[in-house]
Design a protein around this motif. Structure first.
Motif, PDB file in Angstrom:
ATOM      1  N   VAL A 123      15.069  -2.747 -11.813  1.00  0.00           N
ATOM      2  CA  VAL A 123      16.486  -2.725 -12.173  1.00  0.00           C
ATOM      3  C   VAL A 123      17.029  -4.113 -11.841  1.00  0.00           C
ATOM      4  CG1 VAL A 123      18.703  -1.620 -11.669  1.00  0.00           C
ATOM      5  CG2 VAL A 123      16.600  -0.271 -11.637  1.00  0.00           C
ATOM      6  N   ALA A 124      18.006  -4.590 -12.587  1.00  0.00           N
ATOM      7  CA  ALA A 124      18.539  -5.942 -12.411  1.00  0.00           C
ATOM      8  C   ALA A 124      18.778  -6.283 -10.939  1.00  0.00           C
ATOM      9  CB  ALA A 124      19.830  -6.084 -13.194  1.00  0.00           C
ATOM     10  N   GLY A 125      18.109  -7.337 -10.479  1.00  0.00           N
ATOM     11  CA  GLY A 125      18.324  -7.827  -9.125  1.00  0.00           C
ATOM     12  C   GLY A 125      17.580  -7.077  -8.029  1.00  0.00           C
ATOM     13  N   GLU A 126      16.840  -6.038  -8.353  1.00  0.00           N
ATOM     14  CA  GLU A 126      16.107  -5.262  -7.348  1.00  0.00           C
ATOM     15  C   GLU A 126      14.612  -5.327  -7.622  1.00  0.00           C
ATOM     16  OE1 GLU A 126      17.247  -1.246  -6.624  1.00  0.00           O
ATOM     17  OE2 GLU A 126      19.363  -1.654  -6.951  1.00  0.00           O
ATOM     18  N   PRO A 127      13.797  -5.290  -6.574  1.00  0.00           N
ATOM     19  CA  PRO A 127      12.355  -5.229  -6.810  1.00  0.00           C
ATOM     20  C   PRO A 127      11.979  -3.867  -7.391  1.00  0.00           C
ATOM     21  CG  PRO A 127      12.837  -5.123  -4.452  1.00  0.00           C
ATOM     22  CD  PRO A 127      14.133  -5.359  -5.159  1.00  0.00           C
ATOM     23  N   PRO A 128      10.876  -3.802  -8.128  1.00  0.00           N
ATOM     24  CA  PRO A 128      10.479  -2.532  -8.740  1.00  0.00           C
ATOM     25  C   PRO A 128      10.048  -1.512  -7.686  1.00  0.00           C
ATOM     26  CG  PRO A 128       8.764  -4.167  -9.023  1.00  0.00           C
ATOM     27  CD  PRO A 128       9.936  -4.875  -8.417  1.00  0.00           C
ATOM     28  N   LYS A 129      10.311  -0.252  -7.961  1.00  0.00           N
ATOM     29  CA  LYS A 129       9.857   0.822  -7.069  1.00  0.00           C
ATOM     30  C   LYS A 129       8.399   1.120  -7.374  1.00  0.00           C
ATOM     31  CE  LYS A 129      14.394   2.926  -6.774  1.00  0.00           C
ATOM     32  NZ  LYS A 129      15.216   4.092  -7.062  1.00  0.00           N
ATOM     33  N   TYR A 130       7.666   1.513  -6.334  1.00  0.00           N
ATOM     34  CA  TYR A 130       6.267   1.859  -6.525  1.00  0.00           C
ATOM     35  C   TYR A 130       5.972   3.219  -5.918  1.00  0.00           C
ATOM     36  CZ  TYR A 130       5.293   0.869  -1.618  1.00  0.00           C
ATOM     37  OH  TYR A 130       5.287   0.907  -0.250  1.00  0.00           O
ATOM     38  N   TYR A 131       4.868   3.803  -6.355  1.00  0.00           N
ATOM     39  CA  TYR A 131       4.393   5.084  -5.840  1.00  0.00           C
ATOM     40  C   TYR A 131       2.877   5.011  -5.869  1.00  0.00           C
ATOM     41  CZ  TYR A 131       4.706  10.113  -4.937  1.00  0.00           C
ATOM     42  OH  TYR A 131       4.642  11.359  -4.361  1.00  0.00           O
ATOM     43  N   GLN A 132       2.247   5.186  -4.737  1.00  0.00           N
ATOM     44  CA  GLN A 132       0.796   5.103  -4.635  1.00  0.00           C
ATOM     45  C   GLN A 132       0.237   6.447  -4.156  1.00  0.00           C
ATOM     46  OE1 GLN A 132      -2.105   1.765  -3.242  1.00  0.00           O
ATOM     47  NE2 GLN A 132      -0.987   2.482  -1.467  1.00  0.00           N
ATOM     48  N   ILE A 133      -0.821   6.905  -4.799  1.00  0.00           N
ATOM     49  CA  ILE A 133      -1.469   8.163  -4.451  1.00  0.00           C
ATOM     50  C   ILE A 133      -2.945   7.858  -4.176  1.00  0.00           C
ATOM     51  CG2 ILE A 133      -1.893  10.542  -5.152  1.00  0.00           C
ATOM     52  CD1 ILE A 133       0.204  10.026  -7.428  1.00  0.00           C
ATOM     53  N   VAL A 134      -3.428   8.284  -3.009  1.00  0.00           N
ATOM     54  CA  VAL A 134      -4.822   8.038  -2.629  1.00  0.00           C
ATOM     55  C   VAL A 134      -5.446   9.363  -2.205  1.00  0.00           C
ATOM     56  CG1 VAL A 134      -6.356   6.788  -1.065  1.00  0.00           C
ATOM     57  CG2 VAL A 134      -4.237   5.707  -1.855  1.00  0.00           C
ATOM     58  N   LEU A 135      -6.636   9.646  -2.725  1.00  0.00           N
ATOM     59  CA  LEU A 135      -7.378  10.843  -2.361  1.00  0.00           C
ATOM     60  C   LEU A 135      -8.712  10.412  -1.761  1.00  0.00           C
ATOM     61  CD1 LEU A 135      -7.656  13.934  -2.368  1.00  0.00           C
ATOM     62  CD2 LEU A 135      -8.639  13.733  -4.665  1.00  0.00           C
ATOM     63  N   GLU A 136      -8.964  10.821  -0.516  1.00  0.00           N
ATOM     64  CA  GLU A 136     -10.197  10.455   0.186  1.00  0.00           C
ATOM     65  C   GLU A 136     -10.773  11.663   0.902  1.00  0.00           C
ATOM     66  OE1 GLU A 136      -8.857   7.445   2.900  1.00  0.00           O
ATOM     67  OE2 GLU A 136      -9.183   5.855   1.438  1.00  0.00           O
ATOM     68  N   GLN A 137     -12.075  11.656   1.054  1.00  0.00           N
ATOM     69  CA  GLN A 137     -12.721  12.709   1.827  1.00  0.00           C
ATOM     70  C   GLN A 137     -12.724  12.296   3.291  1.00  0.00           C
ATOM     71  OE1 GLN A 137     -16.721  13.731   0.601  1.00  0.00           O
ATOM     72  NE2 GLN A 137     -16.468  15.802   1.382  1.00  0.00           N
ATOM     73  N   ASP A 138     -12.417  13.240   4.184  1.00  0.00           N
ATOM     74  CA  ASP A 138     -12.420  12.931   5.612  1.00  0.00           C
ATOM     75  C   ASP A 138     -13.803  13.166   6.211  1.00  0.00           C
ATOM     76  OD1 ASP A 138     -12.643  15.661   6.101  1.00  0.00           O
ATOM     77  OD2 ASP A 138     -10.560  15.909   6.699  1.00  0.00           O
ATOM     78  N   LEU A 139     -13.964  12.873   7.472  1.00  0.00           N
ATOM     79  CA  LEU A 139     -15.267  12.977   8.133  1.00  0.00           C
ATOM     80  C   LEU A 139     -15.759  14.412   8.293  1.00  0.00           C
ATOM     81  CD1 LEU A 139     -14.803  10.266  10.887  1.00  0.00           C
ATOM     82  CD2 LEU A 139     -16.129  10.099   8.784  1.00  0.00           C
ATOM     83  N   LEU A 140     -14.862  15.372   8.182  1.00  0.00           N
ATOM     84  CA  LEU A 140     -15.236  16.777   8.356  1.00  0.00           C
ATOM     85  C   LEU A 140     -15.471  17.498   7.027  1.00  0.00           C
ATOM     86  CD1 LEU A 140     -12.723  17.603  11.209  1.00  0.00           C
ATOM     87  CD2 LEU A 140     -15.136  16.990  11.417  1.00  0.00           C
ATOM     88  N   GLY A 141     -15.421  16.757   5.924  1.00  0.00           N
ATOM     89  CA  GLY A 141     -15.681  17.353   4.617  1.00  0.00           C
ATOM     90  C   GLY A 141     -14.442  17.810   3.882  1.00  0.00           C
TER      91      GLY A 141
END
Length: 86
Positions: free
Chosen positions: A10-28
């Motif tokens: 939007v004019a004069g503002e930095p762009p908004k972001y959205y990040q989604i990460v899916l990882e397996q943990d050590l316990l499965g």
């Protein structure tokens, strides 16, 4: 899997972001992490744990689709499956 989405700035503002990460943990289990905000400013995050990969992938796709409906565009996607399908 990782998906990075961004809205048009939007004019004069930095762009908004959205990040989604899916990882397996050590316990499965599977951890779905979401982070959103604007670069250079405070961000917010949410973390969910799933026992089943299918449930975790469904949650990732639902989060992605929800943000696409809000005007975000997929800028980067990485992972075994192509999560850019919208």
């Amino acid at each position: 899997m990782r998906i990075f989405l961004q809205q048009r700035p939007v004019a004069g503002e930095p762009p908004k972001y959205y990040q989604i990460v899916l990882e397996q943990d050590l316990l499965g289990g599977w951890v779905l992490m979401r982070e959103w905000g604007q670069p250079g400013q405070r961000s917010s995050a949410k973390r969910e744990v799933f026992l089943d990969r299918k449930d975790a992938v469904n949650a990732l796709e639902k989060a992605r689709d929800s943000q696409v409906k809000r005007g975000f565009q997929v800028m980067f996607a990485q992972g075994a499956d192509d999560p850019r399908r919208a």
